[in-house]
Design an enzyme around this catalytic site. Structure first.
Site, PDB file in Angstrom:
ATOM      1  N   CYS A  28       3.446   4.298   5.480  1.00 51.14           N
ATOM      2  CA  CYS A  28       3.239   5.144   4.301  1.00 51.14           C
ATOM      3  C   CYS A  28       2.030   6.053   4.488  1.00 51.14           C
ATOM      4  CB  CYS A  28       3.085   4.306   3.036  1.00 51.14           C
ATOM      5  SG  CYS A  28       4.569   3.402   2.587  1.00 51.14           S
ATOM      6  N   HIS A  44      -3.006   6.864   2.216  1.00 55.94           N
ATOM      7  CA  HIS A  44      -1.687   6.298   1.929  1.00 55.94           C
ATOM      8  C   HIS A  44      -0.940   7.264   1.022  1.00 55.94           C
ATOM      9  CE1 HIS A  44       1.248   3.455   0.214  1.00 55.94           C
ATOM     10  NE2 HIS A  44       0.974   2.635   1.214  1.00 55.94           N
ATOM     11  N   GLN A  53      -7.032  -2.265   0.946  1.00 60.87           N
ATOM     12  CA  GLN A  53      -7.349  -2.992   2.181  1.00 60.87           C
ATOM     13  C   GLN A  53      -8.762  -3.562   2.164  1.00 60.87           C
ATOM     14  OE1 GLN A  53      -5.075  -3.728   4.338  1.00 60.87           O
ATOM     15  NE2 GLN A  53      -3.537  -2.458   3.324  1.00 60.87           N
ATOM     16  N   LYS A 112      -2.371  -8.175  -1.711  1.00 57.94           N
ATOM     17  CA  LYS A 112      -3.137  -8.029  -0.472  1.00 57.94           C
ATOM     18  C   LYS A 112      -4.277  -9.044  -0.426  1.00 57.94           C
ATOM     19  CE  LYS A 112      -1.399  -3.609   0.118  1.00 57.94           C
ATOM     20  NZ  LYS A 112      -0.449  -3.203   1.157  1.00 57.94           N
ATOM     21  N   ASP A 124      -9.515   3.924  -3.113  1.00 54.83           N
ATOM     22  CA  ASP A 124      -8.351   3.056  -2.918  1.00 54.83           C
ATOM     23  C   ASP A 124      -8.839   1.819  -2.177  1.00 54.83           C
ATOM     24  OD1 ASP A 124      -6.107   1.726  -2.078  1.00 54.83           O
ATOM     25  OD2 ASP A 124      -5.147   3.446  -1.131  1.00 54.83           O
TER      26      ASP A 124
END
Length: 404
Positions: A362, A122, A202, A225, A199
């Site tokens: 992104c 991202h 998700q 999220k 990261d």
């Protein structure tokens, strides 16, 4: 699965009902998840009957809210297998990565050093490092992907050198849904003396996460999220690393003592939380963690995997559809239809009360790698079901008829 269906049915999510009472087939959970009523109620209560500032007031309600705020930190930290003193509240994952870059990175990276990113990152895990690179002059290397769309850890092993100080990878791709072998990534990074940042935006809503078992050094994530509020997220970091990082923003709450001659700072994590914190949002974030923990992320992953399998199987049967990413993607299906721009598909699907994402997500370097300007992305949540998949497929067939 029956328990999950009972707990997470659409009726628990007010945002999934249109003004006319019809069902909204929401397939954009990778962008932001809808909120269950229990989280909405927790936010409303914190903003209303329970509201007060934290850390400063000597009156009872402020003391109670301070206890609730710090209890929220503890619950969120435990949700990912960490401890409360290791969790810094941020505005989201993007700010968390910027914090690591501007604090740890500025203090530890120098000319001649290298960091390793991947092709699928991202923008939030690319741009902060480029901004710092412009100041310091270290090198950024890019790990390629396998044919299935996974970060190629064999290639990473060949690329890593003692000059690498950091590896920063997505735990789950926001475009492809591909899942990283995070423990192997940690072993590879640590094998050359580098740290690992994951990261987890998700991953956190789709997979069980235990930062201790993963042995990562930094883990970043966002509440919205995970069925929580916007405007809040977290940076988890190993205690010894966090304790050595300098502050990156100045203001109230992050200090020990201020004089015009010299300022001393509070210990971590407060050192990184300048100003009045996102009190209400933290309460909502913890409520969302409790809600998901009550369902169980193993059940969530199984539920979303079944929907991914069903969707990919149907799309694979269309000879004008290109699928991206691995077959076992985590809750995300990205695809393209010959002769139909994803934005046009998204517009027509909206007429059918189906919401997907269309664009570069992104992740423009990944789009360039895939050879497309954009993809259509359907992403699932705990409230998604087979009716949503059926509505998506009907909308795709209608779109293809319109475009001939």
């Amino acid at each position: 699965m029956s328990d999950l269906a009972a707990i997470s049915r659409k009726a628990n999510f007010p945002g999934l009902v249109n003004a006319d009472g019809s069902v909204w087939h929401y397939l954009d959970s990778a962008a932001t998840a809808q909120k269950p009523q229990i989280v909405i109620d927790a936010v409303a209560r914190a903003m209303g009957a329970d509201y007060a500032t934290v850390h400063r007031g000597v009156y009872a309600r402020s003391a109670d809210m301070t206890l609730a705020f710090e209890a929220a930190r503890r619950r969120i930290a435990h949700f990912i297998g960490g401890q409360e003193e290791e969790l810094v509240f941020t505005r989201g994952a993007s700010e968390a990565i910027n914090l690591v870059a501007q604090s740890w990175g500025a203090a530890n990276l120098k000319q001649g050093d290298r960091i390793l990113l991947s092709q699928l990152e991202h923008h939030s895990n690319i741009v902060p490092w480029q901004l710092l690179q412009d100041r310091i002059g270290f090198a950024i290397d890019v790990c390629p992907l396998t044919d299935e769309g996974l970060i190629d850890l064999d290639a990473a092993e060949r690329m890593l050198t003692p000059q690498h100080r950091l590896v920063a990878f997505a735990h789950v791709s926001n475009v492809l849904g591909s899942m990283l072998d995070a423990r192997r990534a940690a072993d590879l990074a640590h094998g050359v003396g580098a740290l690992l940042l994951l990261d987890g935006c998700q991953a956190l809503a789709r997979l069980p996460v235990d930062v201790a078992a993963l042995d990562c050094d930094f883990y970043v994530f966002s509440a919205h999220k995970l069925y929580g509020p916007t405007g809040i997220g977290g940076l988890w970091a190993k205690r010894d690393i966090l304790s050595q990082m300098p502050p990156w923003q100045g203001g109230g709450s992050m200090i020990d003592r201020v004089t015009f001659a010299r300022t001393t700072y509070a210990p971590a994590p407060q050192r990184f939380e300048a100003g009045t914190p996102a009190i209400v949002e933290a309460i909502g974030f913890a409520a969302a963690c409790d809600y998901v923990a009550g369902i169980g992320l193993e059940a969530v992953h199984a539920h979303e995997s079944a929907l991914v399998e069903q969707t990919r199987a149907a799309l694979r049967g269309m000879n004008d559809v290109t699928l991206f990413g691995p077959e076992d993607s985590a809750g995300i299906v990205s695809f393209a239809i010959d002769g139909v721009h994803p934005h046009d598909l998204g517009t027509i699907l909206d007429e059918e009360h189906v919401a997907i994402r269309a664009g570069h997500h992104c992740a423009q370097p990944l789009m360039e790698h895939l050879g497309v300007p954009a993809t259509a992305r359907a992403s699932f949540g705990i409230y998604s079901d087979e009716d949503d998949v059926a509505a998506l497929l009907r909308g795709i067939e209608r779109t293809k008829r319109i475009f001939g």
